[in-house]
Design a protein around this motif. Structure first.
Motif, PDB file in Angstrom:
ATOM      1  N   ALA A   6       5.301 -37.780  24.721  1.00  0.00           N
ATOM      2  CA  ALA A   6       5.456 -36.604  25.582  1.00  0.00           C
ATOM      3  C   ALA A   6       5.627 -35.336  24.765  1.00  0.00           C
ATOM      4  O   ALA A   6       5.061 -34.287  25.093  1.00  0.00           O
ATOM      5  CB  ALA A   6       6.656 -36.800  26.511  1.00  0.00           C
ATOM      6  N   MET A   7       6.415 -35.418  23.687  1.00  0.00           N
ATOM      7  CA  MET A   7       6.619 -34.247  22.851  1.00  0.00           C
ATOM      8  C   MET A   7       5.308 -33.772  22.240  1.00  0.00           C
ATOM      9  O   MET A   7       4.983 -32.579  22.247  1.00  0.00           O
ATOM     10  CB  MET A   7       7.638 -34.550  21.750  1.00  0.00           C
ATOM     11  N   SER A   8       4.498 -34.719  21.731  1.00  0.00           N
ATOM     12  CA  SER A   8       3.237 -34.333  21.110  1.00  0.00           C
ATOM     13  C   SER A   8       2.269 -33.772  22.140  1.00  0.00           C
ATOM     14  O   SER A   8       1.501 -32.851  21.850  1.00  0.00           O
ATOM     15  CB  SER A   8       2.616 -35.520  20.371  1.00  0.00           C
ATOM     16  N   GLN A   9       2.324 -34.290  23.357  1.00  0.00           N
ATOM     17  CA  GLN A   9       1.435 -33.788  24.411  1.00  0.00           C
ATOM     18  C   GLN A   9       1.681 -32.317  24.699  1.00  0.00           C
ATOM     19  O   GLN A   9       0.747 -31.509  24.733  1.00  0.00           O
ATOM     20  CB  GLN A   9       1.626 -34.600  25.689  1.00  0.00           C
ATOM     21  N   ILE A  10       2.944 -31.945  24.913  1.00  0.00           N
ATOM     22  CA  ILE A  10       3.210 -30.556  25.249  1.00  0.00           C
ATOM     23  C   ILE A  10       3.131 -29.636  24.024  1.00  0.00           C
ATOM     24  O   ILE A  10       2.875 -28.443  24.160  1.00  0.00           O
ATOM     25  CB  ILE A  10       4.556 -30.388  25.982  1.00  0.00           C
ATOM     26  N   ALA A  11       3.333 -30.207  22.824  1.00  0.00           N
ATOM     27  CA  ALA A  11       3.177 -29.393  21.617  1.00  0.00           C
ATOM     28  C   ALA A  11       1.713 -29.038  21.386  1.00  0.00           C
ATOM     29  O   ALA A  11       1.388 -27.904  21.010  1.00  0.00           O
ATOM     30  CB  ALA A  11       3.748 -30.140  20.408  1.00  0.00           C
ATOM     31  N   ILE A  12       0.824 -30.003  21.610  1.00  0.00           N
ATOM     32  CA  ILE A  12      -0.611 -29.759  21.401  1.00  0.00           C
ATOM     33  C   ILE A  12      -1.187 -28.909  22.526  1.00  0.00           C
ATOM     34  O   ILE A  12      -1.973 -27.983  22.294  1.00  0.00           O
ATOM     35  CB  ILE A  12      -1.354 -31.104  21.284  1.00  0.00           C
ATOM     36  N   ASP A  13      -0.791 -29.192  23.753  1.00  0.00           N
ATOM     37  CA  ASP A  13      -1.266 -28.435  24.918  1.00  0.00           C
ATOM     38  C   ASP A  13      -0.372 -27.215  25.094  1.00  0.00           C
ATOM     39  O   ASP A  13       0.360 -27.083  26.075  1.00  0.00           O
ATOM     40  CB  ASP A  13      -1.233 -29.330  26.157  1.00  0.00           C
ATOM     41  N   ALA A  14      -0.468 -26.299  24.138  1.00  0.00           N
ATOM     42  CA  ALA A  14       0.510 -25.216  24.027  1.00  0.00           C
ATOM     43  C   ALA A  14       0.330 -24.105  25.049  1.00  0.00           C
ATOM     44  O   ALA A  14       1.148 -23.182  25.105  1.00  0.00           O
ATOM     45  CB  ALA A  14       0.451 -24.623  22.614  1.00  0.00           C
ATOM     46  N   ASN A  15      -0.715 -24.159  25.863  1.00  0.00           N
ATOM     47  CA  ASN A  15      -0.952 -23.129  26.870  1.00  0.00           C
ATOM     48  C   ASN A  15      -0.411 -23.493  28.246  1.00  0.00           C
ATOM     49  O   ASN A  15      -0.416 -22.657  29.146  1.00  0.00           O
ATOM     50  CB  ASN A  15      -2.458 -22.860  27.012  1.00  0.00           C
ATOM     51  N   THR A  16       0.016 -24.719  28.419  1.00  0.00           N
ATOM     52  CA  THR A  16       0.295 -25.234  29.756  1.00  0.00           C
ATOM     53  C   THR A  16       1.783 -25.364  30.033  1.00  0.00           C
ATOM     54  O   THR A  16       2.533 -25.893  29.211  1.00  0.00           O
ATOM     55  CB  THR A  16      -0.369 -26.617  29.937  1.00  0.00           C
ATOM     56  N   PHE A  17       2.193 -24.883  31.214  1.00  0.00           N
ATOM     57  CA  PHE A  17       3.521 -25.189  31.731  1.00  0.00           C
ATOM     58  C   PHE A  17       3.463 -26.535  32.453  1.00  0.00           C
ATOM     59  O   PHE A  17       2.645 -26.725  33.356  1.00  0.00           O
ATOM     60  CB  PHE A  17       3.994 -24.112  32.715  1.00  0.00           C
ATOM     61  N   TYR A  18       4.314 -27.449  32.043  1.00  0.00           N
ATOM     62  CA  TYR A  18       4.399 -28.752  32.690  1.00  0.00           C
ATOM     63  C   TYR A  18       5.520 -28.698  33.738  1.00  0.00           C
ATOM     64  O   TYR A  18       6.615 -28.233  33.449  1.00  0.00           O
ATOM     65  CB  TYR A  18       4.679 -29.846  31.660  1.00  0.00           C
TER      66      TYR A  18
END
Length: 250
Positions: free
Chosen positions: A156-168
């Motif tokens: 999960a951490m790597s997902q939001i770190a790589i997808d740096a434009n998106t608010f989850y």
């Protein structure tokens, strides 16, 4: 509210530690230092059994680091000191012998996600979307990464770190283990935070101290680890890539 602050109020043995900055609750170095000191002092105060970490205002929990300070970094040592601000708060939360409840009422970005992850029990409103935006400006969530990975897992951490434009959304963060509950309104969130904190005050303080040690086992190296991570960010912020990106924020 226009003036930045960190303040603490104690009610029914619960310390409510609140920070505020008019720039979407972004945190400059002086506020981070005051926040770390306040958490440390609360951990030593016998009149306090449980801590609640919260921010002022309704829309944003924390927008992360202060861009005004970030833009003005001109050497690696200054950069390391700057990025050590969030490291010091996370380590203060880690070492605090009392449970810390997070009250996340709105969007949180970067270092703010790290603070939420470093609480022991994190409660949020449905407006509490999260984002790690650091890669957008050529650095990365190095300092807060260990706290986020510990709470949500590497995937999960790597997902939001790589997808740096998106608010989850908050429900996604709950599914990944960051939030324990997501509430429909801030009023409902505040009522549940208060009830949970005061209920925890009925527990055996010695048992909570021992549980806190268990929760944070394996993190004894974080003083050194987070300092090393701060040095990485302090170096990268001086890169030509990042300097070009930061020009857009001036």
């Amino acid at each position: 509210m226009t003036q930045p602050y960190v303040k603490q109020t104690i009610e029914n043995e619960v310390a409510y530690i609140e920070f505020f900055h008019p720039a979407h609750n972004s945190l400059p170095g002086d506020l981070l230092a005051e926040l770390a000191d306040t958490i440390t002092a609360a951990g030593k105060n016998d009149a306090i059994k449980v801590l609640v970490l919260k921010s002022g205002g309704e829309r944003t929990f924390c927008a992360g680091a202060s861009f005004k300070e970030l833009i003005n970094i001109n050497d690696e040592s200054t950069g390391k000191v700057f990025f050590s601000g969030f490291a010091n708060v996370i380590n203060a939360m880690r070492k605090c012998p009392k449970f810390i409840i997070g009250r996340i009422q709105g969007k949180t970005v970067g270092g703010g996600v790290g603070l939420a992850s470093a609480t022991d029990y994190c409660m949020a409103s449905k407006f509490a979307a999260i984002k790690l935006s650091e890669l957008n400006i050529g650095i990365g969530p190095f300092v807060v990464g260990p706290a986020i990975e510990r709470k949500m897992g590497l995937s999960a951490m790597s997902q939001i770190a790589i997808d740096a434009n998106t608010f989850y959304p908050a429900d996604w963060a709950k599914d990944k283990g960051l939030f324990t509950q997501v509430y429909e309104s801030t009023d409902e969130l505040d009522a549940e935070v208060k009830a949970t904190a005061e209920h925890l005050c009925t527990y055996n303080p010695e048992a909570m101290v021992e549980m806190k040690k268990v929760f944070w086992s394996g993190t004894d190296d974080w003083d050194d680890l987070l300092a090393e991570r701060a040095a990485i960010s302090g170096r990268l912020v001086l890169s030509e890539f990042t300097k070009e990106k930061l020009k857009g924020f001036k």
